[in-house]
Design a protein around this motif. Structure first.
Motif, mmCIF file in Angstrom:
data_model
loop_
_atom_site.group_PDB
_atom_site.id
_atom_site.type_symbol
_atom_site.label_atom_id
_atom_site.label_comp_id
_atom_site.label_asym_id
_atom_site.label_seq_id
_atom_site.Cartn_x
_atom_site.Cartn_y
_atom_site.Cartn_z
ATOM 1 N N UNK A 119 -37.031 -41.594 -0.070
ATOM 2 C CA UNK A 119 -36.919 -40.260 -0.453
ATOM 3 C C UNK A 119 -38.274 -39.378 0.168
ATOM 4 N N UNK A 120 -39.349 -40.223 0.279
ATOM 5 C CA UNK A 120 -40.393 -39.761 0.725
ATOM 6 C C UNK A 120 -40.597 -39.391 2.246
ATOM 7 N N UNK A 121 -40.062 -40.270 3.003
ATOM 8 C CA UNK A 121 -40.098 -40.162 4.655
ATOM 9 C C UNK A 121 -39.093 -39.028 4.811
ATOM 10 N N UNK A 122 -37.891 -38.935 3.941
ATOM 11 C CA UNK A 122 -36.773 -38.055 4.456
ATOM 12 C C UNK A 122 -37.360 -36.531 3.990
ATOM 13 N N UNK A 123 -38.232 -36.333 3.084
ATOM 14 C CA UNK A 123 -38.971 -35.097 2.481
ATOM 15 C C UNK A 123 -39.772 -34.687 3.558
ATOM 16 N N UNK A 124 -40.719 -35.847 4.200
ATOM 17 C CA UNK A 124 -41.756 -35.538 5.240
ATOM 18 C C UNK A 124 -40.819 -34.802 6.407
ATOM 19 N N UNK A 125 -39.820 -35.389 6.928
ATOM 20 C CA UNK A 125 -39.025 -34.981 7.958
ATOM 21 C C UNK A 125 -38.536 -33.329 7.705
ATOM 22 N N UNK A 126 -37.874 -33.294 6.422
ATOM 23 C CA UNK A 126 -37.393 -32.145 6.251
ATOM 24 C C UNK A 126 -38.566 -31.012 5.846
ATOM 25 N N UNK A 127 -39.629 -31.383 5.365
ATOM 26 C CA UNK A 127 -40.760 -30.473 5.415
ATOM 27 C C UNK A 127 -41.282 -29.657 6.552
ATOM 28 N N UNK A 128 -41.064 -30.459 7.671
ATOM 29 C CA UNK A 128 -41.449 -29.959 9.101
ATOM 30 C C UNK A 128 -40.410 -28.625 9.367
ATOM 31 N N UNK A 129 -39.121 -28.957 8.699
ATOM 32 C CA UNK A 129 -38.522 -27.738 9.019
ATOM 33 C C UNK A 129 -39.016 -26.412 8.426
ATOM 34 N N UNK A 130 -39.608 -26.682 7.295
ATOM 35 C CA UNK A 130 -40.153 -25.364 6.630
ATOM 36 C C UNK A 130 -41.366 -24.936 7.569
ATOM 37 N N UNK A 131 -42.069 -25.737 8.360
ATOM 38 C CA UNK A 131 -43.141 -25.390 9.120
ATOM 39 C C UNK A 131 -42.390 -24.728 10.263
ATOM 40 N N UNK A 132 -41.152 -25.089 10.594
ATOM 41 C CA UNK A 132 -40.592 -24.438 11.919
ATOM 42 C C UNK A 132 -40.191 -22.897 11.642
ATOM 43 N N UNK A 133 -40.190 -22.424 10.221
ATOM 44 C CA UNK A 133 -40.052 -21.088 9.901
ATOM 45 C C UNK A 133 -41.135 -20.444 10.019
ATOM 46 N N UNK A 134 -42.446 -20.779 10.122
ATOM 47 C CA UNK A 134 -43.680 -20.171 10.240
ATOM 48 C C UNK A 134 -43.877 -19.168 11.281
ATOM 49 N N UNK A 135 -42.988 -18.887 12.067
ATOM 50 C CA UNK A 135 -42.859 -18.058 13.069
ATOM 51 C C UNK A 135 -42.537 -16.728 12.812
ATOM 52 N N UNK A 136 -41.955 -16.679 11.571
ATOM 53 C CA UNK A 136 -41.060 -15.487 11.091
ATOM 54 C C UNK A 136 -42.390 -14.473 10.960
ATOM 55 N N UNK A 137 -42.022 -13.270 10.857
ATOM 56 C CA UNK A 137 -42.934 -12.161 10.555
ATOM 57 C C UNK A 137 -43.268 -12.334 9.146
ATOM 58 N N UNK A 138 -44.420 -12.124 8.925
ATOM 59 C CA UNK A 138 -44.937 -12.151 7.180
ATOM 60 C C UNK A 138 -45.083 -13.786 6.809
ATOM 61 N N UNK A 139 -44.696 -14.747 7.764
ATOM 62 C CA UNK A 139 -45.095 -15.959 7.468
ATOM 63 C C UNK A 139 -46.371 -16.441 7.926
ATOM 64 N N UNK A 140 -46.707 -17.742 7.874
ATOM 65 C CA UNK A 140 -47.925 -18.350 8.305
ATOM 66 C C UNK A 140 -48.158 -19.575 8.047
ATOM 67 N N UNK A 141 -49.481 -20.162 7.692
ATOM 68 C CA UNK A 141 -49.742 -21.450 7.442
ATOM 69 C C UNK A 141 -49.276 -21.796 6.261
#
Length: 558
Positions: A300-322
């Motif tokens: 579950x932890x490896x899968x979570x790390x992989x999917x969590x990178x998907x959240x980072x991929x949304x950081x380019x939205x206006x109003x998003x960030x680190x």
């Protein structure tokens, strides 16, 4: 006394472990210092904090924060309700003060760090209190989360990021044990409950939900279908009820308003920054995922790390960030700790041969582990550079003259004062302590707000809340709606034209362009006050002598 090479290696490992623990505990001390500084600060430190508090105040009155943005007071929230509901019980204790939300977020970071440590510890094979790595890796995995520049900066803020990560971490910790022979069903139910809570804290929890259900699917298809259906029914029912109760304002503000412009360059920059700051955790977590993918079963932890990178991929939205990388940091801290625990288990009985000599690999690994964590320490360096403790420390570290921003910085023109704070990530708007000048500036703005009888149009809500005035608009949400063609600005422009607002307070001019244009035509600059590194531009209704006044020119918008 003769010291054998093996004994010398053990002594070195102990010294390195002590040094690593001291370094990460020092980061914890800096974090606590920063949090206490924010607990004392009565105004917005980050632009959206006051609006988060105001949502909680509305809930305490039995009112929804999801409203018609086109009508006075032109206010609506764009986040789910759980974080704000958790603040409500604290309001009778602290009153309408930001410490309620900040304390909640701070405690959430501590719970997350403790959960990370517990997860790593319980995955140690045959744990032994006398083996240094059995407690060192779990402890440094949890402390590493708190040492992150990102967690440090936003952890004590009255924002929902850390509460979200807390629920996500707890959810994965429970879901990972859903096959437990005795407590499997309980763990699954608790995990799904935490996922529900995460989803109603912030919308980005959908990635953790996908990771958790994917893990259950890989282990038990039937349970995954039942679990997914149960979670969808529960979350969907609440979603529908809120939408009905708010006459559709919930759907408009939570979903439609959050479809923002995307800049892939910002995402690439933030991914690079995240990796540079968290290199050890990221590499070990990625290696652990690859190992499980090809030579073991995905956890579950490896899968979570992989999917969590998907959240980072949304950081380019206006109003998003680190802040979109905080979930990835938590998952990387767990997965990296598990990687080291697994590595230690693999080499427990391994023998190394150098020419004709044979010796155990374990002492080398015991020394290597704290060395790896020490390698990570300077990559995340952040600390104030003034004061009786931090000034001499910053001089020893050679960063006393490196300010977060100031006269020598290319971004200096956007700010009004240097900040005595160093951060390895470079320019930051958060993380620095407040100064007596900041408190004096805040008091000056409050005097202006309290001197007028009517409402105030402010980009930060705390001035109105502390003055017991109505909170008018959430400017970033208005801009979100306007950019998506979902806002009728006629009424707010009419209020501006009629000079209903006795004061306008800018920090970054986030309002929709037509509103800014109307303000420029009907209000004139009255004062420019430097607080927290930014100019706060105070405008009053013009007297008719200058009908074409222009807005203060701001160098950038955050």
């Amino acid at each position: 006394m003769n010291v054998t090479p093996l004994r010398a290696l053990r002594i070195l490992a102990i010294l390195l472990a002590i040094l690593a623990v001291v370094a990460y505990v020092s980061y914890l001390a800096i974090y606590v210092y920063y949090a206490v500084e924010l607990f004392r600060w009565p105004f917005d430190y980050d632009q959206g904090e006051g609006f988060e508090l105001y949502d909680a105040i509305l809930y305490s009155r039995g009112e929804w924060p999801y409203r018609d943005n086109a009508s006075f007071p032109f206010y609506a929230s764009n986040y789910p309700p759980l974080f704000h509901l958790l603040i409500v019980p604290l309001l009778p204790i602290f009153g309408p003060r930001l410490i309620a939300g900040r304390l909640l977020s701070f405690v959430a970071t501590l719970i997350t760090a403790a959960t990370i440590s517990i997860v790593v510890r319980r995955n140690v094979r045959e744990p032994d209190q006398n083996r240094m790595t059995d407690w060192l890796v779990p402890a440094l995995s949890g402390l590493g989360f708190l040492a992150s520049n990102y967690v440090y900066q936003i952890g004590p803020l009255s924002r929902m990021h850390m509460t979200l990560v807390m629920f996500e971490t707890l959810a994965i910790a429970f879901i990972a044990k859903f096959e437990h022979p005795k407590h499997g069903r309980r763990n699954l139910v608790l995990g799904l409950t935490m996922l529900f809570c995460a989803g109603y804290t912030k919308q980005t929890a959908v990635f953790t939900v996908a990771a958790a259900l994917s893990y259950v699917f890989l282990r038990d298809i039937k349970k995954s279908v039942i679990s997914g259906a149960a979670l969808a029914i529960a979350a969907g029912s609440v979603f529908w009820l809120i939408n009905v109760a708010t006459d559709g304002a919930w759907w408009l503000n939570i979903i439609q308003a959050n479809v923002n412009a995307f800049d892939y360059r910002q995402t690439l920059f933030l991914f690079g920054q995240w990796f540079r700051l968290h290199t050890l955790f990221a590499l070990l977590a990625a290696g652990y995922f690859v190992y499980e993918l090809f030579w073991d079963r995905l956890s579950a932890y490896s899968l979570w790390f992989l999917f969590a990178l998907g959240v980072g991929a949304l950081s380019g939205k206006w109003g998003a960030g680190f802040g979109y990388f905080t979930t990835a940091i938590a998952s990387a801290c767990i997965a990296s700790g598990l990687a080291l625990v697994r590595l230690r288990g693999k080499v427990e009985d391994a023998q190394l041969r150098v020419r004709r000599l044979r010796f155990s690999a374990r002492p080398l690994l015991v020394a290597m582990i704290p060395l790896l964590y020490l390698f990570q320490v300077p990559r995340m360096l952040h600390l104030p550079t003034s004061g009786p403790v931090f000034e001499p420390v910053s001089r020893i570290l050679g960063v006393q003259d490196n300010l977060a921003y100031g006269k020598g910085d290319t971004l200096a023109r956007t700010h009004c004062a240097p900040v005595e704070y160093y951060d390895a990530m470079g320019y930051t708007q958060l993380g620095h302590p407040l100064t007596p000048r900041d408190y004096a500036a805040g008091a000056k703005i409050m005097t202006l707000v309290q001197s007028v009888e009517g409402p105030v149009l402010s980009e930060e809500a705390m001035f109105s809340i502390l003055a017991d005035k109505p909170v008018v608009t959430n400017p970033t949400q208005l801009l979100n709606l306007y950019n998506n063609g979902l806002l009728d600005t006629s009424e707010i422009i009419d209020h501006v034209n009629r000079q209903v607002f006795d004061l306008v307070i800018f920090r970054a001019q986030f309002y929709p362009p037509p509103v800014l244009q109307a303000i420029g035509q009907n209000y004139q600059p009255a004062d420019h006050i430097c607080m927290n590194g930014f100019y706060y531009h105070v405008l009053r209704p013009n007297d008719g002598s200058d009908s074409g006044s222009t807005l203060p020119e701001l160098a950038s918008r955050r």
